[in-house]
Design a protein around this motif. Structure first.
Motif, PDB file in Angstrom:
ATOM      1  N   GLY A  78       0.814  -1.211   0.000  1.00  0.00           N
ATOM      2  CA  GLY A  78       0.000   0.000   0.000  1.00  0.00           C
ATOM      3  C   GLY A  78       0.847   1.260   0.000  1.00  0.00           C
ATOM      4  N   LYS A  79       1.941   1.229   0.753  1.00  0.00           N
ATOM      5  CA  LYS A  79       2.867   2.375   0.805  1.00  0.00           C
ATOM      6  C   LYS A  79       3.519   2.602  -0.551  1.00  0.00           C
ATOM      7  CE  LYS A  79       5.613   5.214   3.390  1.00  0.00           C
ATOM      8  NZ  LYS A  79       5.624   6.391   2.541  1.00  0.00           N
ATOM      9  N   GLU A  80       3.883   1.524  -1.221  1.00  0.00           N
ATOM     10  CA  GLU A  80       4.474   1.633  -2.554  1.00  0.00           C
ATOM     11  C   GLU A  80       3.502   2.317  -3.518  1.00  0.00           C
ATOM     12  OE1 GLU A  80       5.888  -1.367  -6.164  1.00  0.00           O
ATOM     13  OE2 GLU A  80       5.476  -2.211  -4.180  1.00  0.00           O
ATOM     14  N   ILE A  81       2.243   1.919  -3.483  1.00  0.00           N
ATOM     15  CA  ILE A  81       1.225   2.530  -4.345  1.00  0.00           C
ATOM     16  C   ILE A  81       1.021   3.990  -3.955  1.00  0.00           C
ATOM     17  CG2 ILE A  81      -1.207   2.462  -5.024  1.00  0.00           C
ATOM     18  CD1 ILE A  81      -1.049  -0.627  -4.511  1.00  0.00           C
ATOM     19  N   ASN A 107      -6.678   8.249  -0.244  1.00  0.00           N
ATOM     20  CA  ASN A 107      -7.366   6.986   0.056  1.00  0.00           C
ATOM     21  C   ASN A 107      -6.378   5.923   0.520  1.00  0.00           C
ATOM     22  OD1 ASN A 107      -9.578   8.379  -0.847  1.00  0.00           O
ATOM     23  ND2 ASN A 107     -10.110   6.951  -2.457  1.00  0.00           N
ATOM     24  N   TYR A 108      -5.248   5.819  -0.164  1.00  0.00           N
ATOM     25  CA  TYR A 108      -4.238   4.843   0.251  1.00  0.00           C
ATOM     26  C   TYR A 108      -3.641   5.219   1.602  1.00  0.00           C
ATOM     27  CZ  TYR A 108      -4.270   1.520  -3.530  1.00  0.00           C
ATOM     28  OH  TYR A 108      -4.645   0.506  -4.378  1.00  0.00           O
ATOM     29  N   ASN A 109      -3.519   6.515   1.869  1.00  0.00           N
ATOM     30  CA  ASN A 109      -3.037   6.941   3.183  1.00  0.00           C
ATOM     31  C   ASN A 109      -4.002   6.467   4.271  1.00  0.00           C
ATOM     32  OD1 ASN A 109      -1.116   8.568   4.799  1.00  0.00           O
ATOM     33  ND2 ASN A 109      -2.968   9.740   5.258  1.00  0.00           N
ATOM     34  N   ASP A 110      -5.304   6.597   4.018  1.00  0.00           N
ATOM     35  CA  ASP A 110      -6.306   6.117   4.981  1.00  0.00           C
ATOM     36  C   ASP A 110      -6.264   4.591   5.107  1.00  0.00           C
ATOM     37  OD1 ASP A 110      -7.058   8.740   5.364  1.00  0.00           O
ATOM     38  OD2 ASP A 110      -8.876   8.595   4.128  1.00  0.00           O
ATOM     39  N   ALA A 111      -6.039   3.910   3.993  1.00  0.00           N
ATOM     40  CA  ALA A 111      -5.918   2.444   4.037  1.00  0.00           C
ATOM     41  C   ALA A 111      -4.702   2.037   4.870  1.00  0.00           C
ATOM     42  CB  ALA A 111      -5.805   1.873   2.622  1.00  0.00           C
ATOM     43  N   GLU A 160      -1.932  -3.699 -11.526  1.00  0.00           N
ATOM     44  CA  GLU A 160      -1.326  -4.934 -11.020  1.00  0.00           C
ATOM     45  C   GLU A 160      -0.983  -4.810  -9.538  1.00  0.00           C
ATOM     46  OE1 GLU A 160       2.913  -7.230 -11.492  1.00  0.00           O
ATOM     47  OE2 GLU A 160       2.119  -6.226 -13.267  1.00  0.00           O
ATOM     48  N   LYS A 161      -0.402  -3.689  -9.160  1.00  0.00           N
ATOM     49  CA  LYS A 161      -0.037  -3.488  -7.755  1.00  0.00           C
ATOM     50  C   LYS A 161      -1.275  -3.443  -6.867  1.00  0.00           C
ATOM     51  CE  LYS A 161       4.245  -1.039  -8.797  1.00  0.00           C
ATOM     52  NZ  LYS A 161       4.938   0.254  -8.744  1.00  0.00           N
ATOM     53  N   SER A 162      -2.334  -2.811  -7.352  1.00  0.00           N
ATOM     54  CA  SER A 162      -3.546  -2.741  -6.535  1.00  0.00           C
ATOM     55  C   SER A 162      -4.243  -4.099  -6.464  1.00  0.00           C
ATOM     56  CB  SER A 162      -4.494  -1.651  -7.038  1.00  0.00           C
ATOM     57  OG  SER A 162      -4.930  -1.916  -8.337  1.00  0.00           O
ATOM     58  N   GLU A 163      -4.129  -4.913  -7.523  1.00  0.00           N
ATOM     59  CA  GLU A 163      -4.653  -6.282  -7.446  1.00  0.00           C
ATOM     60  C   GLU A 163      -3.883  -7.084  -6.403  1.00  0.00           C
ATOM     61  OE1 GLU A 163      -4.426  -7.639 -11.497  1.00  0.00           O
ATOM     62  OE2 GLU A 163      -6.385  -6.800 -11.997  1.00  0.00           O
ATOM     63  N   ASP A 164      -2.554  -6.918  -6.369  1.00  0.00           N
ATOM     64  CA  ASP A 164      -1.751  -7.582  -5.335  1.00  0.00           C
ATOM     65  C   ASP A 164      -2.162  -7.102  -3.942  1.00  0.00           C
ATOM     66  OD1 ASP A 164      -0.365  -8.986  -7.264  1.00  0.00           O
ATOM     67  OD2 ASP A 164       1.468  -7.782  -7.111  1.00  0.00           O
ATOM     68  N   PHE A 165      -2.409  -5.806  -3.820  1.00  0.00           N
ATOM     69  CA  PHE A 165      -2.837  -5.248  -2.533  1.00  0.00           C
ATOM     70  C   PHE A 165      -4.161  -5.881  -2.102  1.00  0.00           C
ATOM     71  CE2 PHE A 165      -5.064  -2.022   0.009  1.00  0.00           C
ATOM     72  CZ  PHE A 165      -4.120  -1.787   1.003  1.00  0.00           C
ATOM     73  N   LYS A 166      -5.119  -5.962  -3.029  1.00  0.00           N
ATOM     74  CA  LYS A 166      -6.410  -6.587  -2.710  1.00  0.00           C
ATOM     75  C   LYS A 166      -6.231  -8.047  -2.308  1.00  0.00           C
ATOM     76  CE  LYS A 166      -9.817  -6.164  -5.494  1.00  0.00           C
ATOM     77  NZ  LYS A 166     -10.686  -6.055  -6.677  1.00  0.00           N
ATOM     78  N   LEU A 167      -5.389  -8.771  -3.045  1.00  0.00           N
ATOM     79  CA  LEU A 167      -5.152 -10.181  -2.723  1.00  0.00           C
ATOM     80  C   LEU A 167      -4.494 -10.321  -1.353  1.00  0.00           C
ATOM     81  CD1 LEU A 167      -5.251 -13.158  -3.483  1.00  0.00           C
ATOM     82  CD2 LEU A 167      -3.124 -12.833  -4.766  1.00  0.00           C
ATOM     83  N   LEU A 168      -3.506  -9.474  -1.074  1.00  0.00           N
ATOM     84  CA  LEU A 168      -2.854  -9.517   0.244  1.00  0.00           C
ATOM     85  C   LEU A 168      -3.859  -9.228   1.355  1.00  0.00           C
ATOM     86  CD1 LEU A 168       0.512  -7.761  -0.638  1.00  0.00           C
ATOM     87  CD2 LEU A 168       0.277 -10.078   0.299  1.00  0.00           C
TER      88      LEU A 168
END
Length: 186
Positions: A78-81, A107-111, A160-168
């Protein structure tokens, strides 16, 4: 001299042993534990591939260590994104696109905040709240994921990175669910 039946039985046993041993020896305890965890997700093969690429290593007999590691890996993704979005917002010439990147960055900061709360809950033994915090993190970034999916160009691989984030996040929810009750067998 051994009879043909005894030799045949011995050879059959030997062949079975040769066929079974490499699969049981080739699969490490950690891989078996990861497979157990991934088998509980919606996408087990993608899960296993992602966790193996993240090179998760732990030695505990429960999910405590893997859950801690998963929170850290999910947070780092999430930090990378988030960092990429900040960079893109600074580089954007179109004010509409800049606002979108800034909005997604927030939004990512809140996540990331939600994942920090999840980690504190894990460390405090309040594991039942972790899936709620992870769901909150996913809700924060849902609109951004939809935006990344619709983007015509994605040279920073945000989709791709956000899909990985969702999967994680989904893996983390499963780990938190089984964390307090499951002990891995040898």
């Amino acid at each position: 001299m051994a009879s043909f039946g005894t030799l045949s039985t011995f050879l059959s046993f030997f062949l079975v042993l040769v066929c079974i041993a490499p699969t049981s020896l080739g699969r490490s305890r950690t891989e078996g534990e990861l497979w157990y965890l991934c088998s509980k997700t919606e996408h087990p093969w993608q899960c296993l591939k992602l966790l193996k690429s993240a090179d998760i290593r732990y030695s505990s007999r429960n999910l405590n260590d893997i859950t801690k590691v998963l929170i850290d890996i999910t947070y780092n993704k999430g930090k990378e994104i988030h960092d990429t979005l900040n960079s893109l917002a600074n580089e954007a010439r179109d004010s509409r696109i800049r606002r979108r990147f800034i909005s997604c960055s927030k939004n990512y900061n809140d996540a990331l905040r939600d994942l920090g709360v999840a980690k504190r809950n894990l460390l405090n033994g309040n594991y039942k709240v972790i899936p709620v915090e992870v769901n909150d993190a996913l809700q924060e970034v849902k609109g951004c994921y939809d935006y990344f999916t619709k983007a015509s160009r994605d040279r920073y691989r945000l989709k791709e990175k956000s899909e990985d984030f969702k999967l994680l996040c989904s893996i983390l929810k499963v780990a938190a669910k089984y964390y307090p009750t499951y002990e891995f067998k040898n």
